[in-house]
Design a protein around this motif. Structure first.
Motif, mmCIF file in Angstrom:
data_model
loop_
_atom_site.group_PDB
_atom_site.id
_atom_site.type_symbol
_atom_site.label_atom_id
_atom_site.label_comp_id
_atom_site.label_asym_id
_atom_site.label_seq_id
_atom_site.Cartn_x
_atom_site.Cartn_y
_atom_site.Cartn_z
ATOM 1 N N ASP A 38 0.565 -18.744 -6.160
ATOM 2 C CA ASP A 38 1.485 -17.638 -5.727
ATOM 3 C C ASP A 38 0.988 -16.279 -6.189
ATOM 4 N N GLU A 39 0.714 -16.212 -7.672
ATOM 5 C CA GLU A 39 0.155 -15.120 -8.221
ATOM 6 C C GLU A 39 -1.262 -14.994 -7.509
ATOM 7 N N ALA A 40 -2.063 -15.837 -7.399
ATOM 8 C CA ALA A 40 -3.500 -15.587 -6.764
ATOM 9 C C ALA A 40 -3.231 -14.762 -5.441
ATOM 10 N N LEU A 41 -2.255 -15.362 -4.596
ATOM 11 C CA LEU A 41 -1.753 -14.614 -3.163
ATOM 12 C C LEU A 41 -1.331 -13.328 -3.436
ATOM 13 N N SER A 42 -0.525 -13.105 -4.478
ATOM 14 C CA SER A 42 0.045 -11.847 -4.746
ATOM 15 C C SER A 42 -1.006 -10.836 -5.171
ATOM 16 N N ALA A 43 -2.007 -11.425 -6.192
ATOM 17 C CA ALA A 43 -3.059 -10.565 -6.625
ATOM 18 C C ALA A 43 -3.763 -10.152 -5.449
ATOM 19 N N ARG A 44 -4.444 -11.132 -4.571
ATOM 20 C CA ARG A 44 -5.013 -10.977 -3.334
ATOM 21 C C ARG A 44 -4.281 -9.849 -2.335
ATOM 22 N N ASP A 45 -3.041 -9.956 -2.255
ATOM 23 C CA ASP A 45 -2.480 -8.804 -1.532
ATOM 24 C C ASP A 45 -2.344 -7.513 -2.183
ATOM 25 N N GLU A 46 -2.254 -7.539 -3.336
ATOM 26 C CA GLU A 46 -2.339 -6.547 -4.318
ATOM 27 C C GLU A 46 -3.638 -5.759 -4.120
ATOM 28 N N ALA A 47 -4.675 -6.388 -4.108
ATOM 29 C CA ALA A 47 -6.118 -6.138 -4.032
ATOM 30 C C ALA A 47 -6.221 -5.584 -2.721
ATOM 31 N N LYS A 48 -6.001 -6.253 -1.624
ATOM 32 C CA LYS A 48 -6.106 -5.636 -0.244
ATOM 33 C C LYS A 48 -5.444 -4.103 -0.284
ATOM 34 N N ALA A 49 -4.091 -4.235 -0.639
ATOM 35 C CA ALA A 49 -3.487 -2.934 -0.588
ATOM 36 C C ALA A 49 -4.323 -1.729 -1.423
ATOM 37 N N LEU A 50 -4.866 -2.075 -2.677
ATOM 38 C CA LEU A 50 -5.623 -1.422 -3.677
ATOM 39 C C LEU A 50 -6.770 -0.930 -2.810
ATOM 40 N N LEU A 51 -7.294 -1.955 -2.041
ATOM 41 C CA LEU A 51 -8.618 -1.598 -1.426
ATOM 42 C C LEU A 51 -8.539 -0.712 -0.364
ATOM 43 N N ALA A 52 -7.193 -0.893 0.488
ATOM 44 C CA ALA A 52 -7.118 -0.047 1.657
ATOM 45 C C ALA A 52 -6.742 1.679 1.051
ATOM 46 N N ARG A 53 -5.783 1.633 -0.276
ATOM 47 C CA ARG A 53 -5.791 2.919 -0.775
ATOM 48 C C ARG A 53 -6.955 3.537 -1.117
ATOM 49 N N GLN A 54 -7.923 2.747 -1.754
ATOM 50 C CA GLN A 54 -9.140 3.344 -1.957
ATOM 51 C C GLN A 54 -10.062 3.806 -0.943
#
Length: 185
Positions: A74-90
């Motif tokens: 769950d943490e890995a999925l959350s981190a992946r989703d957060e990384a995707k959101a951060l990548l989209a923002r970047q």
């Protein structure tokens, strides 16, 4: 708990020994009923101990391990989703920076074109002013030289006249010479 289990096993072992001695058959395939009964009793007691105390511990450990693994997933999925959101923002920020850079370059080009035109106009105006000044200077110099040539011509004419007058005193001849000289000049 272990000492109780070992004591119980030792307590059951004595009757087994007696039952084994009372059986008549010997050999590999002989059937000893007492031994079989005690084996089933011990198997049942072992199974009871395993079901009552050991299996819950193993099950609890497995459940904790499952929960820990699920939490990590769950943490890995959350981190992946957060990384995707951060990548989209970047990526959005990068695109915005690129657009801003394009706007700045366009503004700089326009400003440079304006400065270039202004400098060219100023240079042309200076060129025109310099040409006008040069023409005026040339005109003044030409007028000055003409005036100087006239003065020199007059001086030469007077000098020539003076020589003529000294050399000849004939007035008619002097007039003719002066007219020729003035017409040549």
């Amino acid at each position: 708990m272990r000492s109780v289990g070992l004591g119980a096993i030792a307590g059951f072992a004595a009757p087994l020994k007696l039952a084994a001695q009372t059986e008549t058959g010997t050999g590999i395939f002989s059937l000893n009923v007492g031994l079989m009964v005690w084996t089933w009793i011990l198997f049942g007691l072992t199974l009871l101990v395993l079901v009552k105390w050991v299996f819950p511990l193993i099950s609890g450990g497995l459940e904790q391990r499952h929960e820990k693994i699920q939490g990590a997933i769950d943490e890995a999925l959350s981190a992946r989703d957060e990384a995707k959101a951060l990548l989209a923002r970047q990526e959005a920020a990068l695109e915005a920076a690129r657009g801003e850079a394009r706007e700045m370059l366009e503004h700089a080009r326009q400003h440079a074109d304006g400065l270039r035109k202004e400098i060219l106009e100023e240079a042309r105006a200076q060129q025109g002013q310099m040409l006008d000044d040069a023409r005026r200077e040339i005109g003044h110099e030409r007028d000055r030289l003409r005036e100087e040539i006239r003065r020199d011509a007059v001086d030469l004419a007077l000098a020539a006249c003076e020589r003529l007058i000294r050399a000849r005193l004939d007035a008619e001849e002097n007039r003719r010479l002066v007219r020729e000289f003035v017409s040549d000049v």
